[in-house]
Scaffold this active site. Structure first.
Site, PDB file in Angstrom:
ATOM      1  N   CYS A   8     -20.119  -2.744   5.989  1.00  0.00           N
ATOM      2  CA  CYS A   8     -18.835  -2.194   6.460  1.00  0.00           C
ATOM      3  C   CYS A   8     -18.032  -1.766   5.237  1.00  0.00           C
ATOM      4  CB  CYS A   8     -18.088  -3.193   7.344  1.00  0.00           C
ATOM      5  SG  CYS A   8     -17.576  -4.709   6.520  1.00  0.00           S
ATOM      6  N   ARG A  14     -16.184  -7.086   9.670  1.00  0.00           N
ATOM      7  CA  ARG A  14     -17.274  -6.717  10.585  1.00  0.00           C
ATOM      8  C   ARG A  14     -18.665  -7.084  10.092  1.00  0.00           C
ATOM      9  NH1 ARG A  14     -15.593  -0.609  10.827  1.00  0.00           N
ATOM     10  NH2 ARG A  14     -15.135  -1.212   8.679  1.00  0.00           N
ATOM     11  N   ASP A 122     -12.285  -1.003  13.320  1.00  0.00           N
ATOM     12  CA  ASP A 122     -12.051  -1.950  12.228  1.00  0.00           C
ATOM     13  C   ASP A 122     -10.939  -2.928  12.603  1.00  0.00           C
ATOM     14  OD1 ASP A 122     -11.665  -3.268   9.859  1.00  0.00           O
ATOM     15  OD2 ASP A 122     -12.026  -1.473   8.654  1.00  0.00           O
TER      16      ASP A 122
HETATM   17  P1  4NP Z   1     -14.141  -4.624   7.179  1.00  0.00           P
HETATM   18  O1  4NP Z   1     -12.552  -4.525   7.339  1.00  0.00           O
HETATM   19  O2  4NP Z   1     -14.603  -3.293   6.582  1.00  0.00           O
HETATM   20  O3  4NP Z   1     -14.650  -4.814   8.574  1.00  0.00           O
HETATM   21  O4  4NP Z   1     -14.403  -5.812   6.276  1.00  0.00           O
HETATM   22  C1  4NP Z   1     -11.703  -4.165   6.295  1.00  0.00           C
HETATM   23  C2  4NP Z   1     -11.268  -5.123   5.414  1.00  0.00           C
HETATM   24  C3  4NP Z   1     -10.404  -4.781   4.394  1.00  0.00           C
HETATM   25  C4  4NP Z   1      -9.970  -3.454   4.276  1.00  0.00           C
HETATM   26  C5  4NP Z   1     -10.405  -2.499   5.164  1.00  0.00           C
HETATM   27  C6  4NP Z   1     -11.280  -2.851   6.180  1.00  0.00           C
HETATM   28  N1  4NP Z   1      -9.056  -3.086   3.243  1.00  0.00           N
HETATM   29  O5  4NP Z   1      -8.611  -1.923   3.230  1.00  0.00           O
HETATM   30  O6  4NP Z   1      -8.744  -3.923   2.373  1.00  0.00           O
END
Ligand code: 4NP
Length: 150
Positions: A8, A14, A122
């Site tokens: 991800c 995720r 997300d």
């Molecule tokens: P992930 O969610 O891709 O599902 O782990 C996110 C976690 C952090 C960030 C974006 C998406 N961020 O911009 O820090």
């Protein structure tokens, strides 16, 4: 089949949730496949998973692994048989930035067609970790069925 990497953006919501769910399923079925997860950004390198990811897994009775967030490496791609991305952006980033991946690159929603999602929203933005869990749980169960058929 030796290794799967879930991918991800941040590797704290995720993909690590998918890693835990898949490991839990494999353990219950006594199937040995190496499962890991990574992010395309590396922005959370060294951190634990998001506390709401952990809480959702505990609520659902999925074993929470000891975990450190990491950026996807070329080595992880080379050593994996499947690279399974959560959304179209992750998919494109992996295709553009890593070598020899196209034949093993997948979108996780391909394994949860019943739910009619093209991407896993997300939860970092939506806050809906239940939705994330529901998609990933079905996708991992369907992925396991495919792996058992291999
Ligand atoms: P992930 O969610 O891709 O599902 O782990 C996110 C976690 C952090 C960030 C974006 C998406 N961020 O911009 O820090």
């Amino acid at each position: 089949m030796k290794q799967i990497v879930f991918v991800c953006l941040g590797n704290i919501c995720r993909s690590v949730m998918a890693e835990c769910i898949m490991k839990d399923l494999l353990e219950k079925e006594k199937i040995v496949i190496n499962v890991l997860s990574a992010g395309t950004s590396g922005a959370h390198n060294g951190e634990d998973m998001h506390y709401k990811t952990k809480a959702k897994l505990k609520e659902k009775g999925v074993r929470v692994i000891s975990f450190v967030s990491k950026k996807l490496s070329q080595n992880m791609c080379d050593e994996s048989d499947f690279i399974i991305t959560m959304d179209n952006s992750n998919y494109k980033t992996v295709l553009q930035n890593y070598k020899n991946v196209s034949h093993k690159l997948k979108k996780i929603c391909e394994f949860a067609k019943e739910l009619n999602y093209k991407e896993v929203p997300d939860p970092w933005y939506s806050g809906d970790f239940e939705e994330t869990y529901n998609i990933l749980s079905l996708a991992c169960r369907n992925l396991l069925k495919e792996l058992k058929g291999c």
